[in-house]
Each structure stands twice: as C-alpha cells, then as structure tokens.
Design an enzyme around this catalytic site. Structure first.
Site, PDB file in Angstrom:
ATOM      1  N   GLY A   1       0.713  -1.185   0.044  1.00 55.44           N
ATOM      2  CA  GLY A   1       0.159  -0.072   0.006  1.00 55.44           C
ATOM      3  C   GLY A   1       0.817   1.441  -0.040  1.00 55.44           C
TER       4      GLY A   1
ATOM      5  CB  CYS B   1       5.276   1.769   7.162  1.00 53.19           C
ATOM      6  SG  CYS B   1       4.796   3.268   6.482  1.00 53.19           S
ATOM      7  CG  LEU B   2       6.278   1.183   1.266  1.00 52.20           C
ATOM      8  CD1 LEU B   2       5.868   1.388  -0.160  1.00 52.20           C
ATOM      9  CD2 LEU B   2       7.748   0.029   1.015  1.00 52.20           C
TER      10      LEU B   2
ATOM     11  CG  HIS C   1      -0.460   0.970   7.469  1.00 50.71           C
ATOM     12  ND1 HIS C   1       0.579   0.442   8.144  1.00 50.71           N
ATOM     13  CD2 HIS C   1       0.019   1.699   6.300  1.00 50.71           C
ATOM     14  CE1 HIS C   1       1.631   1.192   7.880  1.00 50.71           C
ATOM     15  NE2 HIS C   1       1.606   1.784   6.693  1.00 50.71           N
ATOM     16  CD  GLU C   2      -0.997   2.523   2.845  1.00 52.40           C
ATOM     17  OE1 GLU C   2      -0.661   3.735   2.819  1.00 52.40           O
ATOM     18  OE2 GLU C   2      -0.205   1.651   3.087  1.00 52.40           O
TER      19      GLU C   2
ATOM     20  CG  HIS D   1       0.165   6.629   5.750  1.00 52.71           C
ATOM     21  ND1 HIS D   1       1.348   7.222   6.358  1.00 52.71           N
ATOM     22  CD2 HIS D   1       0.643   5.402   5.442  1.00 52.71           C
ATOM     23  CE1 HIS D   1       2.151   6.202   6.502  1.00 52.71           C
ATOM     24  NE2 HIS D   1       1.694   5.028   5.966  1.00 52.71           N
TER      25      HIS D   1
ATOM     26  CD  GLN E   1       3.155   5.553   2.659  1.00 46.29           C
ATOM     27  OE1 GLN E   1       2.163   5.167   2.297  1.00 46.29           O
ATOM     28  NE2 GLN E   1       4.199   5.018   3.159  1.00 46.29           N
TER      29      GLN E   1
END
Length: 163
Positions: free
Chosen positions: A46, A89-90, A131-132, A135, A51
């Site tokens: 994701g 997480c990226l 999670h996304e 953000h 991000q």
C-alpha cells in the site's frame, strides 16, 4: 508515469491531515499512476499520497500482487473484531512492529473514475486499509506499536535462492 520519492518518518508532510479530492484532474490521475508504480517498485502492499509528499486523501493497495485498489476520499464505515500482527511501512524502512487492528473493515471511497463504491475487507486487506487511512490523517503505525520496533533485514540473495 514516474517513480516518486517515498517520504520517511520525521518528515513534516507525514504528520499533516490530507485534503479531500474534489475532482479528477490530469495531475491527480498522474499522481495515482505514479503511486502505483512507486508502491510496486518498493515491494509495498500500500501507499498513501502523503508518503510521496502530496496532501490528498488518496491511497492505493494491492495485498496479493494481482488485486489493485485505488481509494479516493476513503471513509471507514464499520469495523469488527481484531487482529494483532507484524506491520511495516515504506516510510519507516527497516522496521516492523506488532499492531492490533480491526479484522473486518467496511470502507466507502471513490475510484480513479470518481465513482463511489463500498468494499468489505478482512485480515491483511483490512489491516492495509486501516494503515493507509491513518496516513491520510497524519498518523504512522509506530504510534500504535505494542512493544519494541524490530529491525527487519532483507536479503536479496536469499530471495533469489528460494525462487
């Protein structure tokens, strides 16, 4: 289409609340395509717009490598149950931590054609949506970690040997 730089923990953009998308423009469509390419290139499941430095309420998810979903102006409509598991997480490279999330999520959002849809998800897909979505409100999973953050190592040679 282009790859975008993924912002990392500590960068101010990751702590800000994103603005709703009012209409699909050429720039927004390009952003979505770039986000998809960037997510796949980084081996993520994701990626949210903040991000890549853009404060728009958009994220993309593909938990299987074959089932891409675009969420614009998402709203979590219902949740149920819970699951606890490792999350990464990226924007927090090389780390993971244990997080409890709902096991079921119902979300309403718009797709890249600005068509409204509702979707129900469980397990990893539900975790990814939560999670996304966090953000978009300026939150990282590290705020919810139960216990210590763990170091994650990725050995490319090991992966090649397994193929």
């Amino acid at each position: 289409m282009a790859l975008r730089n993924i912002r990392e923990q500590g960068e101010p953009v990751l702590g800000k609340i994103c603005k709703p998308v009012k209409e699909m423009t050429e720039r927004t469509a390009e952003l979505i395509e770039d986000m998809i390419d960037t997510m796949y290139e980084a081996n993520g499941v994701g990626l949210a717009a903040p991000q890549v430095g853009i404060l728009k309420r958009i994220f993309v998810i593909d938990t299987t490598g074959e089932d891409l979903h675009v969420f614009i102006n998402p709203e979590i409509l219902a949740t149920d149950g819970e699951q606890t598991g490792q999350e990464g997480c990226l924007s927090v490279p090389g780390k993971s931590g244990q997080v409890t999330r709902p096991n079921y999520v119902k979300v309403g959002a718009y797709n890249e054609k600005m068509e409204y849809f509702e979707l129900e998800a469980t397990e990893l897909f539900a975790r990814a949506i939560c999670h996304e979505n966090d953000h978009l409100d300026g939150h990282l999973y590290v705020e919810k970690v139960e216990g210590p953050l763990l170091d994650v190592t990725y050995d490319e040679e090991e992966e090649i040997a397994e193929e």
